[in-house]
Design a protein around this motif. Structure first.
Motif, PDB file in Angstrom:
ATOM      1  N   VAL A  54       0.757  -1.210   0.202  1.00  0.00           N
ATOM      2  CA  VAL A  54      -0.120  -0.086   0.109  1.00  0.00           C
ATOM      3  C   VAL A  54       0.873   1.383   0.045  1.00  0.00           C
ATOM      4  N   GLY A  55       0.841   1.994  -0.965  1.00  0.00           N
ATOM      5  CA  GLY A  55       1.453   3.332  -1.159  1.00  0.00           C
ATOM      6  C   GLY A  55       3.409   2.846  -1.160  1.00  0.00           C
ATOM      7  N   GLY A  56       3.532   1.612  -1.665  1.00  0.00           N
ATOM      8  CA  GLY A  56       4.787   1.134  -1.888  1.00  0.00           C
ATOM      9  C   GLY A  56       5.008  -0.201  -1.148  1.00  0.00           C
ATOM     10  N   HIS A  57       5.286   0.287   0.360  1.00  0.00           N
ATOM     11  CA  HIS A  57       5.582  -1.037   1.154  1.00  0.00           C
ATOM     12  C   HIS A  57       4.707  -0.940   2.322  1.00  0.00           C
ATOM     13  N   GLY A  58       3.631  -0.242   2.649  1.00  0.00           N
ATOM     14  CA  GLY A  58       2.638  -0.109   3.575  1.00  0.00           C
ATOM     15  C   GLY A  58       1.915  -1.341   3.595  1.00  0.00           C
ATOM     16  N   VAL A  59       1.398  -1.703   4.896  1.00  0.00           N
ATOM     17  CA  VAL A  59       0.609  -3.048   4.950  1.00  0.00           C
ATOM     18  C   VAL A  59      -0.753  -2.327   5.652  1.00  0.00           C
ATOM     19  N   ALA A  60      -2.053  -2.908   5.260  1.00  0.00           N
ATOM     20  CA  ALA A  60      -3.018  -2.493   5.641  1.00  0.00           C
ATOM     21  C   ALA A  60      -3.791  -3.810   6.140  1.00  0.00           C
ATOM     22  N   ALA A  61      -3.990  -3.971   7.632  1.00  0.00           N
ATOM     23  CA  ALA A  61      -4.569  -4.959   8.154  1.00  0.00           C
ATOM     24  C   ALA A  61      -6.156  -4.812   8.587  1.00  0.00           C
ATOM     25  N   VAL A  62      -6.863  -5.713   8.438  1.00  0.00           N
ATOM     26  CA  VAL A  62      -8.287  -5.336   8.737  1.00  0.00           C
ATOM     27  C   VAL A  62      -8.726  -6.677   9.636  1.00  0.00           C
ATOM     28  N   PHE A 132       0.413  -0.412   9.073  1.00  0.00           N
ATOM     29  CA  PHE A 132       1.723  -0.485   9.356  1.00  0.00           C
ATOM     30  C   PHE A 132       2.463   0.573   8.277  1.00  0.00           C
ATOM     31  N   GLN A 133       2.581   1.822   8.645  1.00  0.00           N
ATOM     32  CA  GLN A 133       3.186   2.622   7.647  1.00  0.00           C
ATOM     33  C   GLN A 133       4.606   3.205   7.587  1.00  0.00           C
ATOM     34  N   PRO A 134       5.297   3.013   6.323  1.00  0.00           N
ATOM     35  CA  PRO A 134       6.666   3.444   6.436  1.00  0.00           C
ATOM     36  C   PRO A 134       6.636   4.998   6.202  1.00  0.00           C
ATOM     37  N   ALA A 135       7.851   5.691   6.066  1.00  0.00           N
ATOM     38  CA  ALA A 135       8.000   6.869   5.771  1.00  0.00           C
ATOM     39  C   ALA A 135       7.549   8.070   6.601  1.00  0.00           C
ATOM     40  N   GLU A 136       7.228   7.749   8.047  1.00  0.00           N
ATOM     41  CA  GLU A 136       6.747   8.846   8.601  1.00  0.00           C
ATOM     42  C   GLU A 136       7.766   9.824   8.815  1.00  0.00           C
ATOM     43  N   ALA A 142       1.929   8.716   5.237  1.00  0.00           N
ATOM     44  CA  ALA A 142       0.597   8.870   5.275  1.00  0.00           C
ATOM     45  C   ALA A 142       0.017   9.284   3.827  1.00  0.00           C
ATOM     46  N   ARG A 143       0.553  10.293   3.390  1.00  0.00           N
ATOM     47  CA  ARG A 143       0.032  10.601   1.898  1.00  0.00           C
ATOM     48  C   ARG A 143       0.295   9.597   0.945  1.00  0.00           C
ATOM     49  N   ALA A 144       1.305   8.461   0.903  1.00  0.00           N
ATOM     50  CA  ALA A 144       1.358   7.573  -0.201  1.00  0.00           C
ATOM     51  C   ALA A 144       0.434   6.611   0.321  1.00  0.00           C
ATOM     52  N   MET A 145       0.134   6.274   1.396  1.00  0.00           N
ATOM     53  CA  MET A 145      -0.786   5.180   1.735  1.00  0.00           C
ATOM     54  C   MET A 145      -2.417   5.425   1.349  1.00  0.00           C
ATOM     55  N   MET A 146      -2.524   6.912   1.672  1.00  0.00           N
ATOM     56  CA  MET A 146      -3.820   7.461   1.230  1.00  0.00           C
ATOM     57  C   MET A 146      -4.043   7.489  -0.061  1.00  0.00           C
ATOM     58  N   ALA A 147      -3.041   7.701  -0.844  1.00  0.00           N
ATOM     59  CA  ALA A 147      -3.157   7.897  -2.321  1.00  0.00           C
ATOM     60  C   ALA A 147      -3.442   6.674  -2.791  1.00  0.00           C
ATOM     61  N   ASP A 148      -3.105   5.349  -2.220  1.00  0.00           N
ATOM     62  CA  ASP A 148      -3.445   4.037  -2.594  1.00  0.00           C
ATOM     63  C   ASP A 148      -4.617   3.331  -1.861  1.00  0.00           C
ATOM     64  N   GLY A 149      -5.454   4.363  -1.490  1.00  0.00           N
ATOM     65  CA  GLY A 149      -6.558   3.713  -0.896  1.00  0.00           C
ATOM     66  C   GLY A 149      -6.792   3.215   0.647  1.00  0.00           C
ATOM     67  N   CYS A 150      -5.895   3.474   1.238  1.00  0.00           N
ATOM     68  CA  CYS A 150      -5.653   2.848   2.734  1.00  0.00           C
ATOM     69  C   CYS A 150      -7.006   3.512   3.507  1.00  0.00           C
ATOM     70  N   LEU A 151      -7.444   4.702   3.183  1.00  0.00           N
ATOM     71  CA  LEU A 151      -9.052   5.030   3.886  1.00  0.00           C
ATOM     72  C   LEU A 151     -10.170   4.331   3.377  1.00  0.00           C
ATOM     73  N   GLU A 152     -10.172   3.193   2.607  1.00  0.00           N
ATOM     74  CA  GLU A 152     -10.962   2.733   2.038  1.00  0.00           C
ATOM     75  C   GLU A 152     -11.390   1.153   2.223  1.00  0.00           C
ATOM     76  N   ASP A 153     -12.453   0.631   2.070  1.00  0.00           N
ATOM     77  CA  ASP A 153     -12.601  -0.922   2.298  1.00  0.00           C
ATOM     78  C   ASP A 153     -12.053  -1.373   3.694  1.00  0.00           C
ATOM     79  N   PRO A 154     -12.668  -1.005   4.842  1.00  0.00           N
ATOM     80  CA  PRO A 154     -13.681  -0.049   5.093  1.00  0.00           C
ATOM     81  C   PRO A 154     -13.119   1.149   5.356  1.00  0.00           C
ATOM     82  N   ASP A 337       4.272  14.732  13.509  1.00  0.00           N
ATOM     83  CA  ASP A 337       4.052  13.447  13.016  1.00  0.00           C
ATOM     84  C   ASP A 337       3.254  13.734  11.747  1.00  0.00           C
ATOM     85  N   ASP A 338       3.196  12.618  10.872  1.00  0.00           N
ATOM     86  CA  ASP A 338       2.247  12.698   9.631  1.00  0.00           C
ATOM     87  C   ASP A 338       1.287  11.926   9.957  1.00  0.00           C
ATOM     88  N   PHE A 339       0.961  11.296  11.105  1.00  0.00           N
ATOM     89  CA  PHE A 339      -0.357  10.998  11.376  1.00  0.00           C
ATOM     90  C   PHE A 339      -1.287  12.123  11.218  1.00  0.00           C
TER      91      PHE A 339
END
Length: 397
Positions: A54-62, A132-136, A142-154, A337-339
């Motif tokens: 996600v956004g490169g090497h991020g991981v989004a667990a649900v 699990f976000q890299p590049a903080e 944060a922007r890279a993961m959001m651009a790749d849909g980390c705030l979707e589903d759900p 913090d980019d949170f």
């Protein structure tokens, strides 16, 4: 609540193990492939649902509960810093980078939370997303993961994050949690000032337009922004952290360069600092016949903790560990913090887990001697899991 607490405490050694394994191979920026692979292996072992890359090497667990409801998101950063470790820990970094800000601990707590929540999915209303976000550290993850849909589903309805801390003032009790109301962390802005003058032999300064003299005056002048332009009630800082000029002892160079950071808690003060920094640099340089080119880059905005999310987290922590272990503290920090990028889209808050080393001095973050007491990380995992049950149950009513 007692069940979550007991289950988290039983995971103590596993959480410490995850943290120490991550600590040995820190990766920086957006390039964290080994960290991503490690996190995915742990999630696979749990049978967790996740999306990698996600956004490169991020991981989004649900973790999806068996009861309908809303979604709560936890952010756990996982990148390190380009610092050579000198902590003396037996599990110290094996490369030239270092987890000198506790992101290995944050990810370990996140893994613990996933495991705790999976064990009790039948009781869970809605879903919990753990990022699990890299590049903080460079403000890009944060922007890279959001651009790749980390705030979707759900789509999360609220967000929460924990950061390890040495504590502050008299509030240094190991294992306690600190909560800051309102403005908690500063913006993370960068400025670059490139000065161009006229070089000369050091013995003939009258033939130069000296960019070193201009740079020195600018360094001093920038300090007046906080001391004379910013309201004393608004914590702010302007720090020049790089000064580059010249290559030899007897030549006045043609160019010089200043690079630094600006931090403040309030958007209007951020605007003021950017404007005054440019004015001081350009006019000071002009006064000695030098040209100043100023670049001001806005990073993460100030983190403004959402009152409702913060209050829910503090209440859960107090119920888990007692009122004296879940303290509201009044001191915001000028770290950033980019949170905060997530909280521009989702109501969110960050709290701090106090975990100074059990022996020796407590060095703060971004120091080659940085150490924590990872015996307390189970408490962070417990807070994540218990908050998920509490918040989702209440919000689903």
């Amino acid at each position: 609540m007692d069940t979550v607490l007991n289950e988290a405490q039983a995971l103590q050694e596993r959480i410490r193990g995850w943290r120490r394994e991550l600590h040995a191979f820190p990766e920086v920026g957006l390039e964290t492939p080994r960290t991503e692979e490690y996190l995915c292996r742990q999630l696979d072992a749990m049978g967790a649902e996740y999306r990698r890359g996600v956004g490169g090497h991020g991981v989004a667990a649900v973790v999806r509960g068996e009861l309908p409801g809303r979604c709560l998101m936890f952010r756990c950063d996982c990148d390190g810093l380009p610092i050579r470790e000198e902590s003396g820990e037996s599990f110290s970094s094996q490369n030239e980078n270092m987890h000198a800000c506790g992101h290995d601990a944050h990810s370990a707590m996140g893994l613990g939370a996933v495991k705790l929540l999976l064990a009790r999915r039948r009781e869970l209303k809605g879903a919990v997303k753990v990022l699990f976000q890299p590049a903080e550290e460079i403000g890009a993850g944060a922007r890279a993961m959001m651009a790749d849909g980390c705030l979707e589903d759900p789509t999360p309805d609220a967000a929460f994050a924990l950061h390890v801390s040495m504590g502050s003032g008299e509030n240094r009790k190991a294992g306690s949690f600190h909560f800051i109301k309102g403005a908690a962390l500063a913006c993370m802005d960068k400025f670059e000032i490139d000065l161009t003058g006229k070089g000369s032999h050091g013995a003939i300064p009258e033939l130069s337009c000296d960019p070193v003299v201009a740079a020195g005056r600018i360094v001093t002048g920038l300090q007046t922004i906080v001391s004379r332009n910013v309201c004393p009630m608004c914590p702010s800082v302007v720090s020049v952290c790089q000064f580059e000029a010249g290559e030899t002892a007897n030549v006045i160079p043609e160019t010089a360069r200043l690079v630094g950071t600006a931090r403040t808690l309030w958007p209007q003060t951020r605007d003021l600092i950017e404007r005054r920094l440019g004015e001081i640099a350009r006019l000071t340089a002009e006064s000695v016949g030098v040209r100043a080119d100023v670049k001001y880059t806005r990073g993460a905005p100030p983190l403004l903790n959402d009152e409702k999310v913060l209050g829910a987290a503090q209440k859960t922590a107090a119920e888990l560990f007692g009122d004296g272990e879940a303290l509201f503290v009044s001191e915001p920090m000028l770290a950033g913090d980019d949170f905060a990028f997530y909280t521009e889209h989702v109501p969110g808050a960050m709290a701090f887990l106090v975990a100074p080393p059990p022996d020796g001095p407590a060095y703060n973050m971004h120091n080659c001697h940085f150490r924590i007491d990872d015996r307390w990380l189970w408490r962070g995992a417990a807070l994540f899991a218990a908050l998920a049950f509490d918040w989702l149950a209440k919000e689903g009513e």
